[in-house]
Design an enzyme around this catalytic site. Structure first.
Site, PDB file in Angstrom:
ATOM      1  N   SER A 124       0.839  -1.200   0.000  1.00 57.72           N
ATOM      2  CA  SER A 124       0.000   0.000   0.000  1.00 57.72           C
ATOM      3  C   SER A 124       0.870   1.244   0.000  1.00 57.72           C
ATOM      4  CB  SER A 124      -0.845  -0.041   1.272  1.00 57.72           C
ATOM      5  OG  SER A 124      -1.372   1.222   1.562  1.00 57.72           O
ATOM      6  N   TYR A 149      -2.124  -1.681  10.675  1.00 54.67           N
ATOM      7  CA  TYR A 149      -2.336  -2.246   9.335  1.00 54.67           C
ATOM      8  C   TYR A 149      -1.168  -1.862   8.426  1.00 54.67           C
ATOM      9  CZ  TYR A 149      -3.755  -2.045   4.481  1.00 54.67           C
ATOM     10  OH  TYR A 149      -3.752  -2.130   3.119  1.00 54.67           O
ATOM     11  N   LYS A 153       2.085  -4.042   6.463  1.00 56.28           N
ATOM     12  CA  LYS A 153       2.463  -3.981   5.042  1.00 56.28           C
ATOM     13  C   LYS A 153       3.966  -3.714   4.918  1.00 56.28           C
ATOM     14  CE  LYS A 153      -1.394  -4.985   3.234  1.00 56.28           C
ATOM     15  NZ  LYS A 153      -1.529  -6.313   2.636  1.00 56.28           N
TER      16      LYS A 153
END
Ligand code: UFG
Length: 340
Positions: A124, A149, A153
């Site tokens: 992302s 989150y 990543k």
């Protein structure tokens, strides 16, 4: 060639499975249905005329994963399976680290022992935080994301780089900007659980009368109209980038490690208000909204420099914001019909 697609019934996963099948890859899906539904499998079959193999289980179940690798000659993996709600990740950090990283590591263990290469990772643009320079290219410095989150990543990327180097494998890290839209058939799209966090699903539900008003988080950013700016990329275009990245890995037959990293976006920034207006215009509907204070953790502006993907993958985004938003409305109509 057979590709394992984890999270293959999810939003980006299902669109990518369609593109893989259309490009004559065999597909094996593992998806625990935690953020997806079984009817998506039937819809993939309706769209492509092909039925992928499907295993419903959680990738933390190592023994079940090993059985999948025993049963199929897997040539590569696209790993979508992950928990992705930014707000929830702050409340359940251990669950997020476990779910997102253990599942990745379990697949890599199978890759390691079975000498498989070709791994594509869903990353992302959150790994850049608020970048100093726009548009953002792949050399922009990484900043530790605020959300758990986002941290999963960034950690996932690091694990993969070490994996590729140590075992001479080929990986592609795809950093998505903001995926939106639905399949033109109206049969695949984003299925938000509960109240959507993301802008476009919230706009869609507001237009449909499921939500009363969209809250626009902040109108005092230093942008064209004061609302925050993102790069909204059409999900089918994004899915096609996965096939292009996979083909590039497969075509590279050297024994060297490969770590490809690509920013996947349109190269154009749109403000929240511009998205709302484009949705209204594309679908001839009204989206009531109110201006609220900024959402914690939001950045001001992010849009991609997609030139590397264009150069090396021969890929670029083709679909306009308005066209993408039209497919969102078709998807909502499909869901309305399903629920009635
Ligand atoms: N927004 C609103 N109202 C809403 C929802 C969103 O005004 O109800 C605004 C946000 O404040 C932001 C923009 O719309 O300015 C886009 O918000 P999204 O939640 O759709 O997307 P984000 O850019 O915040 O998040 C996305 C991905 C995350 C990823 C993050 C990295 O959804 O997975 O980019 O920056 F971590």
């Amino acid at each position: 060639m057979t590709i394992l697609v984890t999270g293959g019934l999810g939003y980006i996963g299902s669109h990518t499975v369609v593109e893989l099948l259309n490009n004559d890859f065999e597909v094996v899906i593992v998806d625990d249905l935690s953020n997806s539904e079984r009817f998506i499998l039937n819809n993939i079959q309706e769209i492509t005329g092909k039925k992928p193999v499907f295993y419903p289980f959680d990738l933390r179940r190592k023994e079940l994963l090993a059985q999948v690798f025993d049963a199929h000659q897997i040539d590569g993996c696209i790993n979508f399976a992950a928990s992705k709600a930014v707000g929830e990740s702050q409340l359940k950090p251990v669950d997020y680290y476990e779910n997102n990283l253990f599942s990745l590591i379990n697949i890599l263990q199978e890759f390691k022992t079975r000498e498989i290469s070709n791994f594509i990772f869903s990353s992302s643009c959150t790994v850049y935080g608020q970048a100093d320079v726009m548009p953002i290219d792949e050399n922009a410095p990484l900043k530790m994301p605020e959300s758990v989150y986002g941290k999963t990543k960034q950690m996932g990327e690091q694990i993969l780089i070490d994996f590729a180097k140590a075992y001479h494998r080929k990986i592609s890290v795809l950093r998505y900007f903001n995926p939106i839209g639905a399949h033109p058939s109206g049969k695949l799209g984003e299925l938000p659980i509960g109240v959507p966090d993301n802008l476009v699903p919230y706009v869609m539900q507001t237009a449909a009368g499921i939500r009363e008003k969209l809250s626009i988080w902040g109108d005092n950013y230093p942008t064209q109209d004061g609302t925050a700016v993102r790069d909204y990329i059409y999900v089918v275009d994004l899915a096609k980038a996965h096939v292009a990245a996979l083909k590039k890995l497969i075509e590279d037959t050297s024994a060297e490690a490969v770590v490809d990293t690509y920013n996947l976006g349109t190269g154009k920034g749109s403000s929240v208000l511009e998205v709302v207006k484009a949705f209204e215009k594309a679908n001839n509907v009204e989206v009531p909204y109110k201006i609220c204070s900024r959402r914690e953790g939001d950045i001001t502006i992010a849009y991609a420099n997609p030139e590397k993907a264009e150069r090396e993958l021969n890929w670029k985004s083709e679909t306009s914001l308005e066209e993408s938003l039209r497919t969102v409305w078709e998807w909502q109509k499909y869901l309305n019909a399903r629920n009635s």
